[in-house]
Design a protein around this motif. Structure first.
Motif, PDB file in Angstrom:
ATOM      1  N   GLY A  68      58.926  70.929  26.195  1.00 38.07           N
ATOM      2  CA  GLY A  68      59.736  72.135  26.391  1.00 38.07           C
ATOM      3  C   GLY A  68      61.227  71.872  26.578  1.00 38.07           C
ATOM      4  N   GLY A 122      70.582  88.535  38.435  1.00 44.84           N
ATOM      5  CA  GLY A 122      69.342  88.568  37.659  1.00 44.84           C
ATOM      6  C   GLY A 122      69.430  89.733  36.677  1.00 44.84           C
ATOM      7  N   VAL A 148      72.333  84.525  28.911  1.00 40.64           N
ATOM      8  CA  VAL A 148      71.585  84.961  30.105  1.00 40.64           C
ATOM      9  C   VAL A 148      70.518  83.926  30.416  1.00 40.64           C
ATOM     10  CG1 VAL A 148      70.169  86.778  31.104  1.00 40.64           C
ATOM     11  CG2 VAL A 148      72.005  87.359  29.500  1.00 40.64           C
ATOM     12  N   GLY A 149      70.689  83.192  31.528  1.00 40.03           N
ATOM     13  CA  GLY A 149      69.730  82.166  31.915  1.00 40.03           C
ATOM     14  C   GLY A 149      70.362  80.789  31.852  1.00 40.03           C
ATOM     15  N   ALA A 150      70.423  80.115  33.008  1.00 41.04           N
ATOM     16  CA  ALA A 150      71.116  78.829  33.113  1.00 41.04           C
ATOM     17  C   ALA A 150      70.122  77.681  33.264  1.00 41.04           C
ATOM     18  CB  ALA A 150      72.094  78.868  34.282  1.00 41.04           C
ATOM     19  N   SER A 185      73.334  83.817  35.635  1.00 38.10           N
ATOM     20  CA  SER A 185      72.236  83.066  36.253  1.00 38.10           C
ATOM     21  C   SER A 185      71.707  83.850  37.439  1.00 38.10           C
ATOM     22  CB  SER A 185      72.756  81.708  36.738  1.00 38.10           C
ATOM     23  OG  SER A 185      71.800  81.086  37.568  1.00 38.10           O
ATOM     24  N   GLN A 198      65.567  68.902  37.044  1.00 32.48           N
ATOM     25  CA  GLN A 198      66.385  70.051  36.629  1.00 32.48           C
ATOM     26  C   GLN A 198      67.210  70.613  37.795  1.00 32.48           C
ATOM     27  OE1 GLN A 198      63.803  72.885  34.656  1.00 32.48           O
ATOM     28  NE2 GLN A 198      63.935  71.793  32.722  1.00 32.48           N
ATOM     29  N   MET A 224      60.966  72.423  39.105  1.00 34.47           N
ATOM     30  CA  MET A 224      60.612  73.388  38.055  1.00 34.47           C
ATOM     31  C   MET A 224      59.828  72.773  36.906  1.00 34.47           C
ATOM     32  SD  MET A 224      64.307  75.284  37.971  1.00 34.47           S
ATOM     33  CE  MET A 224      65.262  73.905  38.594  1.00 34.47           C
ATOM     34  N   SER A 225      59.819  71.450  36.806  1.00 34.47           N
ATOM     35  CA  SER A 225      59.337  70.823  35.573  1.00 34.47           C
ATOM     36  C   SER A 225      59.133  69.338  35.855  1.00 34.47           C
ATOM     37  CB  SER A 225      60.427  71.010  34.506  1.00 34.47           C
ATOM     38  OG  SER A 225      60.080  70.428  33.268  1.00 34.47           O
ATOM     39  N   TYR A 261      50.600  79.179  32.379  1.00 34.78           N
ATOM     40  CA  TYR A 261      51.074  80.212  31.462  1.00 34.78           C
ATOM     41  C   TYR A 261      50.445  80.006  30.091  1.00 34.78           C
ATOM     42  CZ  TYR A 261      54.371  76.513  30.103  1.00 34.78           C
ATOM     43  OH  TYR A 261      54.927  75.310  29.699  1.00 34.78           O
ATOM     44  N   ALA A 298      64.989  79.080  23.010  1.00 40.00           N
ATOM     45  CA  ALA A 298      64.066  78.104  23.622  1.00 40.00           C
ATOM     46  C   ALA A 298      62.779  78.750  24.143  1.00 40.00           C
ATOM     47  CB  ALA A 298      64.804  77.296  24.685  1.00 40.00           C
ATOM     48  N   ASP A 299      62.444  78.560  25.437  1.00 38.02           N
ATOM     49  CA  ASP A 299      61.149  79.039  25.952  1.00 38.02           C
ATOM     50  C   ASP A 299      60.945  80.546  25.771  1.00 38.02           C
ATOM     51  OD1 ASP A 299      60.165  76.603  26.740  1.00 38.02           O
ATOM     52  OD2 ASP A 299      59.898  77.136  28.858  1.00 38.02           O
ATOM     53  N   SER A 301      68.477  75.083  27.941  1.00 36.34           N
ATOM     54  CA  SER A 301      69.058  75.605  26.692  1.00 36.34           C
ATOM     55  C   SER A 301      70.331  76.400  26.962  1.00 36.34           C
ATOM     56  CB  SER A 301      68.037  76.457  25.938  1.00 36.34           C
ATOM     57  OG  SER A 301      67.701  77.607  26.683  1.00 36.34           O
TER      58      SER A 301
HETATM   59  C1  FAD Z   1      54.958  71.723  35.171  1.00 33.28           C
HETATM   60  C2  FAD Z   1      55.857  71.598  34.002  1.00 33.28           C
HETATM   61  C3  FAD Z   1      56.140  70.344  33.482  1.00 33.28           C
HETATM   62  C4  FAD Z   1      56.992  70.225  32.364  1.00 33.28           C
HETATM   63  N1  FAD Z   1      57.256  68.970  31.881  1.00 33.28           N
HETATM   64  C5  FAD Z   1      58.070  68.836  30.801  1.00 33.28           C
HETATM   65  C6  FAD Z   1      58.404  67.541  30.305  1.00 33.28           C
HETATM   66  O1  FAD Z   1      58.006  66.499  30.839  1.00 33.28           O
HETATM   67  N2  FAD Z   1      59.201  67.466  29.217  1.00 33.28           N
HETATM   68  C7  FAD Z   1      59.700  68.573  28.614  1.00 33.28           C
HETATM   69  O2  FAD Z   1      60.439  68.449  27.622  1.00 33.28           O
HETATM   70  N3  FAD Z   1      59.427  69.805  29.082  1.00 33.28           N
HETATM   71  C8  FAD Z   1      58.633  69.967  30.167  1.00 33.28           C
HETATM   72  N4  FAD Z   1      58.365  71.210  30.655  1.00 33.28           N
HETATM   73  C9  FAD Z   1      58.927  72.392  29.992  1.00 33.28           C
HETATM   74  C10 FAD Z   1      60.403  72.598  30.297  1.00 33.28           C
HETATM   75  O3  FAD Z   1      60.665  72.517  31.667  1.00 33.28           O
HETATM   76  C11 FAD Z   1      60.846  73.973  29.787  1.00 33.28           C
HETATM   77  O4  FAD Z   1      60.303  74.195  28.508  1.00 33.28           O
HETATM   78  C12 FAD Z   1      62.361  74.067  29.704  1.00 33.28           C
HETATM   79  O5  FAD Z   1      62.921  73.999  30.994  1.00 33.28           O
HETATM   80  C13 FAD Z   1      62.766  75.368  29.030  1.00 33.28           C
HETATM   81  O6  FAD Z   1      64.153  75.501  29.018  1.00 33.28           O
HETATM   82  P1  FAD Z   1      64.801  76.931  28.866  1.00 33.28           P
HETATM   83  O7  FAD Z   1      66.259  76.719  28.797  1.00 33.28           O
HETATM   84  O8  FAD Z   1      64.134  77.672  27.761  1.00 33.28           O
HETATM   85  O9  FAD Z   1      64.388  77.743  30.168  1.00 33.28           O
HETATM   86  P2  FAD Z   1      64.408  77.379  31.780  1.00 33.28           P
HETATM   87  O10 FAD Z   1      64.678  75.934  31.910  1.00 33.28           O
HETATM   88  O11 FAD Z   1      63.172  77.954  32.269  1.00 33.28           O
HETATM   89  O12 FAD Z   1      65.687  78.173  32.261  1.00 33.28           O
HETATM   90  C14 FAD Z   1      65.710  79.565  32.363  1.00 33.28           C
HETATM   91  C15 FAD Z   1      66.704  79.966  33.444  1.00 33.28           C
HETATM   92  O13 FAD Z   1      66.907  81.380  33.400  1.00 33.28           O
HETATM   93  C16 FAD Z   1      66.860  81.902  34.714  1.00 33.28           C
HETATM   94  N5  FAD Z   1      66.484  83.316  34.610  1.00 33.28           N
HETATM   95  C17 FAD Z   1      65.250  83.856  34.444  1.00 33.28           C
HETATM   96  N6  FAD Z   1      65.312  85.195  34.376  1.00 33.28           N
HETATM   97  C18 FAD Z   1      66.627  85.513  34.517  1.00 33.28           C
HETATM   98  C19 FAD Z   1      67.341  86.756  34.527  1.00 33.28           C
HETATM   99  N7  FAD Z   1      66.696  87.928  34.371  1.00 33.28           N
HETATM  100  N8  FAD Z   1      68.680  86.725  34.679  1.00 33.28           N
HETATM  101  C20 FAD Z   1      69.355  85.542  34.832  1.00 33.28           C
HETATM  102  N9  FAD Z   1      68.724  84.348  34.836  1.00 33.28           N
HETATM  103  C21 FAD Z   1      67.385  84.333  34.660  1.00 33.28           C
HETATM  104  C22 FAD Z   1      65.840  81.023  35.414  1.00 33.28           C
HETATM  105  O14 FAD Z   1      65.974  81.066  36.813  1.00 33.28           O
HETATM  106  C23 FAD Z   1      66.208  79.657  34.848  1.00 33.28           C
HETATM  107  O15 FAD Z   1      67.244  79.085  35.590  1.00 33.28           O
HETATM  108  C24 FAD Z   1      57.542  71.377  31.766  1.00 33.28           C
HETATM  109  C25 FAD Z   1      57.275  72.629  32.315  1.00 33.28           C
HETATM  110  C26 FAD Z   1      56.444  72.748  33.416  1.00 33.28           C
HETATM  111  C27 FAD Z   1      56.173  74.119  33.981  1.00 33.28           C
END
Ligand code: FAD
Length: 412
Positions: free
Chosen positions: A307, A125, A7-9, A31, A103, A44-45, A273, A294-295, A12
């Motif tokens: 992140g 969602g 759950v979540g694209a 997603s 991203q 997003m990042s 955050y 991951a996050d 990670s």
């Molecule tokens: C301003 C900023 C700058 C950053 N810069 C860096 C950097 O330079 N280097 C670095 O390594 N990291 C950086 N990060 C952190 C990094 O972007 C995140 O830590 C990383 O994207 C996390 O990956 P993830 O797979 O855990 O989650 P995400 O990439 O957040 O993916 C989660 C996905 O799940 C989806 N989702 C959410 N809720 C639901 C739901 N209920 N059902 C279905 N889908 C859902 C979201 O829409 C999203 O597509 C930065 C973050 C920010 C905010």
């Protein structure tokens, strides 16, 4: 074959989905947005990723943008003096290059690949009630939904989360037209500009939807002079504010930014955050268990740009734990062990990132200052972004820092 729901694209979820898919697992990816919505949506990042994290993508053969994205060969640190001159200025060379692929480009592309390879993509969602149902029909449910609402299923681990509030206000602008770094125009680098008591400005190249671009990223101490982006809706006003603050606090970066324009109307982002570590296992009302990724389970402030790197490392670690487990049940003990294995790496990221959010102690200021005279110190600091575990050896403890500096100075 075993059925896995992700759950979540994001970084990670997609990396895991593509990895599991290539090993024959039956993967469903949920997603809340389509690939086109992600591609045309807001940035997003800044997603700068270092060698080890990029290598995990190469290992899966999903490094589709590697030849197009700028190769970031160095990481520079500048410290602003009270009169806005540059008290410290150096660049460390990275052993392996870093890259940032917007991203919007990467997640949209990976999602399309996953579907083209026969993966089941569901645009929805997910709510806790959906997961309750799915936990009965899948062998394993992984929640990789970032910092969204689903984190409420995973309790905060107070012992690993020293901050209850956001420590920085974030403001990002993607631009075209930034001039090269005058000191080293021959190679790309991330620039970390520290403004003591105020915040940090990060500048780095990226590959975005319109090609090569640069990112201007302010991290402001909440309530301070950089905490002015909340409520700014107009992207051009966001950019003007970014540039005004650069002119005031980091004039050397402003000097090459006078001709910039936003890459697109969705090229700005503001938010904040609290960095949080959570319990990795979510319990559903119907008794099912889900594992956070991951996050969802370890969210650090982006001050150290970790992140996405951590998301890649988490996905690689979970992929190994899943495949090594064969046909055995994905029970609570396995879930805890899977997270603990990832935490071996993640704990160093959290420790270092939380340290960087605080006021630097004298021995850290000495290290950062010394890196201006001693290139090996600059290089070691830069390569710590790839492997933050190395900071244990010379960064936190004043005695270790002193011994390390003495050793390098002797060899210089
Ligand atoms: C301003 C900023 C700058 C950053 N810069 C860096 C950097 O330079 N280097 C670095 O390594 N990291 C950086 N990060 C952190 C990094 O972007 C995140 O830590 C990383 O994207 C996390 O990956 P993830 O797979 O855990 O989650 P995400 O990439 O957040 O993916 C989660 C996905 O799940 C989806 N989702 C959410 N809720 C639901 C739901 N209920 N059902 C279905 N889908 C859902 C979201 O829409 C999203 O597509 C930065 C973050 C920010 C905010």
């Amino acid at each position: 074959m075993r059925k896995i729901l992700i759950v979540g694209a994001g970084q990670s979820g997609l990396q895991l989905a593509l990895g599991l898919q290539s090993q024959g697992y039956e993967v469903t990816l949920m997603s809340n947005r389509t690939a086109d919505e992600i591609r045309s949506g807001r940035v997003m990042s800044t997603q700068c990723m270092f060698h080890t994290a990029l290598q995990h993508e190469r290992d899966l053969g999903i490094n589709f943008w590697e030849t197009q994205a700028p190769k970031i060969e160095g990481l520079g640190v500048s410290v602003a003096a009270p009169d806005a001159s540059r008290a410290v200025d150096w660049v460390g060379k990275l052993d392996g290059y870093a890259q940032s692929v917007d991203q919007r480009v990467k997640m949209a592309g990976w999602m399309e690949t996953f579907a083209q390879r026969g993966g089941q993509l569901v645009i929805h969602g997910a709510a806790v009630s959906d997961l309750d149902y799915f936990s009965r029909t899948y062998d394993l449910v992984l929640v990789s939904a970032g910092k969204g609402e689903l984190v409420s299923m995973f309790g905060r681990d107070a012992s690993r989360s020293p901050y209850a509030e956001p420590q920085r206000a974030l403001a990002v602008a993607y631009v075209h037209g930034l001039g090269p770094r005058p000191e080293h125009p021959d190679y790309d680098a991330v620039r970390c500009n520290l403004v003591p008591g105020v915040g940090e400005l990060f500048v780095m190249p990226t590959l975005t939807t319109s090609g090569r671009a640069d990112i201007l990223f302010w991290e402001g101490i909440p309530g301070g002079p950089l905490d002015v982006f909340q409520g700014v809706k107009d992207p051009s006003e966001h950019l003007s504010l970014t540039l005004e603050l650069m002119e005031k606090y980091t004039p050397w970066e402003y000097a090459r930014a006078t001709k910039v324009e936003l890459t697109d109307a969705a090229g700005t982002l503001a938010g904040r955050y609290a960095p949080t570590v959570r319990n990795p296992i979510g319990r559903l009302p119907g008794g099912g268990l889900v594992l956070g990724v991951a996050d969802v389970v370890v969210a650090n402030d982006p001050i150290t740009g970790q992140g996405s790197n951590s998301a890649s490392k988490c996905a690689a670690s979970y992929l190994a734990s899943i495949t090594e487990h064969g046909d055995k049940p994905f029970d609570e003990a396995w879930m805890q062990a899977t997270f603990d294995r990832y935490w071996e790496t993640a704990q160093h990221v959290t420790k270092w990132t939380n340290a960087m959010l605080g006021v630097p102690p004298e021995h850290v200021l000495n290290l950062i200052g010394a890196a201006g005279q001693l290139q090996p110190v600059a290089n070691r600091f830069a390569n710590g972004f790839n492997d933050p575990a190395d900071f244990e050896n010379f960064f936190y403890d004043p005695e270790k820092a002193g011994a390390y500096l003495a050793e390098v100075a002797q060899g210089a």
